[in-house]
Design an enzyme around this catalytic site. Structure first.
Site, mmCIF file in Angstrom:
data_model
loop_
_atom_site.group_PDB
_atom_site.id
_atom_site.type_symbol
_atom_site.label_atom_id
_atom_site.label_comp_id
_atom_site.label_asym_id
_atom_site.label_seq_id
_atom_site.Cartn_x
_atom_site.Cartn_y
_atom_site.Cartn_z
ATOM 1 N N ILE A 44 77.357 -41.213 26.885
ATOM 2 C CA ILE A 44 76.592 -42.336 26.359
ATOM 3 C C ILE A 44 77.442 -43.569 26.673
ATOM 4 C CG2 ILE A 44 77.564 -42.052 24.035
ATOM 5 C CD1 ILE A 44 74.947 -43.162 22.887
ATOM 6 N N SER A 45 76.834 -44.572 27.267
ATOM 7 C CA SER A 45 77.570 -45.775 27.666
ATOM 8 C C SER A 45 78.199 -46.463 26.474
ATOM 9 C CB SER A 45 76.631 -46.762 28.375
ATOM 10 O OG SER A 45 76.105 -46.195 29.550
ATOM 11 N N GLN A 46 79.295 -47.173 26.744
ATOM 12 C CA GLN A 46 79.957 -47.899 25.660
ATOM 13 C C GLN A 46 79.019 -48.989 25.143
ATOM 14 O OE1 GLN A 46 83.096 -49.618 28.391
ATOM 15 N NE2 GLN A 46 83.100 -51.161 26.785
ATOM 16 N N ARG B 60 73.442 -45.560 16.441
ATOM 17 C CA ARG B 60 74.032 -44.891 17.609
ATOM 18 C C ARG B 60 74.539 -43.493 17.256
ATOM 19 N NH1 ARG B 60 79.338 -45.407 20.827
ATOM 20 N NH2 ARG B 60 78.687 -45.142 22.985
ATOM 21 N N CYS C 237 73.845 -46.357 33.457
ATOM 22 C CA CYS C 237 74.897 -45.463 33.918
ATOM 23 C C CYS C 237 75.190 -44.484 32.796
ATOM 24 C CB CYS C 237 76.138 -46.251 34.296
ATOM 25 S SG CYS C 237 75.842 -47.400 35.640
#
Length: 184
Positions: free
Chosen positions: A138-140, A112, A7
């Site tokens: 950017i997803s957690q 990251r 996601c």
């Protein structure tokens, strides 16, 4: 083949595009090295390299050393923040803490902060999504870690990721599976 649907936001045209195998070489489209020109054609400049025009002022050796020292200190700070993030993800503060040593080790090693725009880098290791270009996010880190842990990768798998986004999830997977294919 394992399937992972990330996601990583909405919209098309995000860095990374679609394509073949991906590893942890860095965020696709965010400053990675460019290629050389075709046969007989001029070479394209490296995207990740600063090109100083002739006659422009440059740093003295002392200034270069100071800049390198500052960069090293920032990388050390990012490393500490990454370690703090991993400890948080492994804590009992979540309904499903991350327990896979392999996943935690990879989260410790993949930077990251290199997968997010410069204006949000100081938040790279906070446990929430961050904005990317083209309206994506950017997803957690917890979601990336949980999805990765649930795959139970042993190392010989081929993984298809749908939704490349920044490439961070693909970089994580690239450290745990033998091949990763990602499509935006």
């Amino acid at each position: 083949m394992s399937l992972l649907s990330g996601c990583n936001g909405t919209g098309a045209g995000a860095p990374g595009g679609s394509g073949g195998p991906s590893g942890s070489g860095g965020p696709s489209g965010l400053g990675g090295p460019g290629g050389a020109g075709g046969s007989g054609g001029p070479a394209e400049p490296d995207r990740g390299r600063l090109v100083v025009p002739p006659g422009a002022p440059t740093a003295t050796p002392g200034e270069k050393g100071a800049l390198e020292a500052l960069h090293g200190l920032k990388e050390l700070e990012y490393s500490r923040e990454r370690e703090r993030m991993v400890e948080e993800l492994a804590s009992a503060g979540f309904d499903a803490p991350i327990t896979s040593k392999r996943v935690l080790d990879v989260l410790r090693s993949v930077p990251r902060h290199e997968f997010v725009p410069p204006e949000v880098r100081d938040k790279s290791y906070e446990n929430h999504p961050l904005p990317l270009p083209e309206g994506q996010t950017i997803s957690q880190p917890y979601i990336v870690a949980l999805m990765t842990q649930l795959l139970e990768l042993k190392g010989g798998e081929k993984v298809l990721e749908i939704g490349t986004g920044s490439g961070y999830q693909a970089a994580i997977l690239g450290e745990l599976a033998s091949e990763v294919y990602t499509v935006e």
